[in-house]
Design a protein around this motif. Structure first.
Motif, PDB file in Angstrom:
ATOM      1  N   ARG A   1      -1.744   4.897   9.460  1.00  0.00           N
ATOM      2  CA  ARG A   1      -1.860   5.526   7.956  1.00  0.00           C
ATOM      3  C   ARG A   1      -0.848   7.028   7.921  1.00  0.00           C
TER       4      ARG A   1
ATOM      5  N   GLN B   1       1.073   2.061   5.751  1.00  0.00           N
ATOM      6  CA  GLN B   1       0.523   1.213   6.861  1.00  0.00           C
ATOM      7  C   GLN B   1       1.642  -0.120   6.648  1.00  0.00           C
TER       8      GLN B   1
ATOM      9  N   ASP C   1       0.840  -1.031  -0.057  1.00  0.00           N
ATOM     10  CA  ASP C   1      -0.095   0.150   0.094  1.00  0.00           C
ATOM     11  C   ASP C   1       0.839   1.142  -0.087  1.00  0.00           C
TER      12      ASP C   1
ATOM     13  N   ASP D   1       0.314   3.934   1.846  1.00  0.00           N
ATOM     14  CA  ASP D   1       0.019   4.718   2.855  1.00  0.00           C
ATOM     15  C   ASP D   1       0.939   4.430   4.255  1.00  0.00           C
TER      16      ASP D   1
HETATM   17 MG    MG Z   1      -4.293   1.577   4.372  1.00  0.00          MG
END
Ligand code: MG
Ligand code: UDP
Length: 313
Positions: free
Chosen positions: A199, A96, A92, A94
């Motif tokens: 995030r 995370q 991802d 973001d």
């Molecule tokens: Mg995420």
């Protein structure tokens, strides 16, 4: 090319450069070459501009720019398709999922030739009790009725060897439920726990409604058990009504008890009407999917695929 990092991005303008820097940082000093494959999934903010800026840097960067938002599943498919590495990681944008874990995955695949994939699952995630309950029920249900195994908490954060990527790409079905596809293709997957970070910026795009729809997609894509369920309910009601018929006839003929009237009929009509509509709905779900699949529409449409100066032309 040894490794491709496939990064689906939807409205991540603030995160993509942070992600880029994090990768550069975590991968500094590695002895292999790698590329970043960003998929801009029809972002409405400045994600595409930010991605273009990243092209100036000294890492090989590809951008697959979608014509609209097609969803993460389509973005992952596009990323896998454009990737060139012997290993491919889906991660991802973001932050995370720490890029350093992707590096650990690569080392694991290097060290353990028996495995074709390393998948990360979330150890624990701060979620409401209700959501956890629904998630648990979903996994129980789908594992009971589907031949494909679904590992609870398993994420899309995975590193594959090339043959497994090709196997996934060969499945070009329109309704994609990756967790199922990854398991359906077989191969040996090693599961490792990981901690989901906060995030970096922005919000998750998953609302409860979206999750619910996604869960239904998974069920309809990987099992036809609901159809059997409709058959069983039909048989059961027929059987019960025959018994009830016999009871009513005996009551009337043997004991002279009058047949119950209006209320019974209304309740039965409503009940049966409900069951019938429900079963038609279930059949409809499958027909609708068949209908859309037969149209053979593409899984995504890319406006352009950009490769930066690090690739030979
Ligand atoms: Mg995420
Ligand atoms: N994403 C995407 N298309 C979408 C929704 C999300 O490409 O329609 C991307 C998003 O940019 C992020 C990843 O998929 O990189 C995971 O999304 P999100 O963080 O919203 O999900 P969560 O981490 O909460 O499961």
């Amino acid at each position: 090319m040894k490794l491709s990092l496939v990064v689906p991005c939807y409205n991540e303008e603030k995160n993509v450069s942070l992600f880029y820097e994090a990768v550069k940082n975590d991968f500094s000093g590695v002895d292999f070459d790698y590329e970043l494959v960003f998929v801009n999934d029809g972002s409405k903010d400045g994600t595409f501009k930010e991605l273009q800026k990243l092209c100036e840097g000294d890492l090989p960067v590809k951008i697959v720019n979608f014509s609209r938002n097609f969803g993460k599943e389509s973005a992952m498919y596009a990323g896998l398709r454009e990737s060139e590495g012997d290993y491919v990681t889906i991660i991802d944008a973001d932050l995370q999922q720490r890029p350093s874990i992707a590096l650990d995955m690569v080392r694991m695949l290097d060290g353990e030739p028996d495995y074709d994939c390393v998948a990360a699952y979330q150890e624990s995630r701060r979620e409401s009790k209700l959501l956890v309950f629904f998630k648990n029920s979903f996994y129980k249900l789908i594992n009971k009725f589907s031949d494909t195994e679904f590992v609870q908490g398993a994420s899309d954060f995975r590193t594959f060897r090339r043959p497994m990527v090709e196997a996934i790409l060969a499945m070009d079905e329109y309704f994609r439920f990756s967790k199922g596809l990854f398991s359906w293709v077989g191969f040996n997957t090693k599961f490792i726990p990981y901690k989901v970070e906060e995030r970096a910026t922005g919000n998750s795009k998953w609302s409860f409604k979206k999750l619910f729809k996604y869960a239904l997609d998974g069920i309809f894509a990987f099992t036809t058990a609901p159809l059997r369920f409709a058959t069983i309910i039909g048989l059961l009601t027929s059987f019960l009504s025959i018994i009830y018929l016999i009871v009513v006839v005996i009551q009337k003929l043997a004991f002279g008890i009058p047949v119950a009237g209006y209320a019974t009929i209304v309740v039965l009509i409503l009940l049966l009407g409900g069951i019938q509509l429900c079963c038609i709905g279930i059949i409809g779900e499958y027909i609708a999917r068949t209908y859309i699949q037969t149209k053979g529409r593409p899984i995504y449409i890319a406006k352009q695929v950009i490769k930066n100066h690090k690739y030979e032309r």
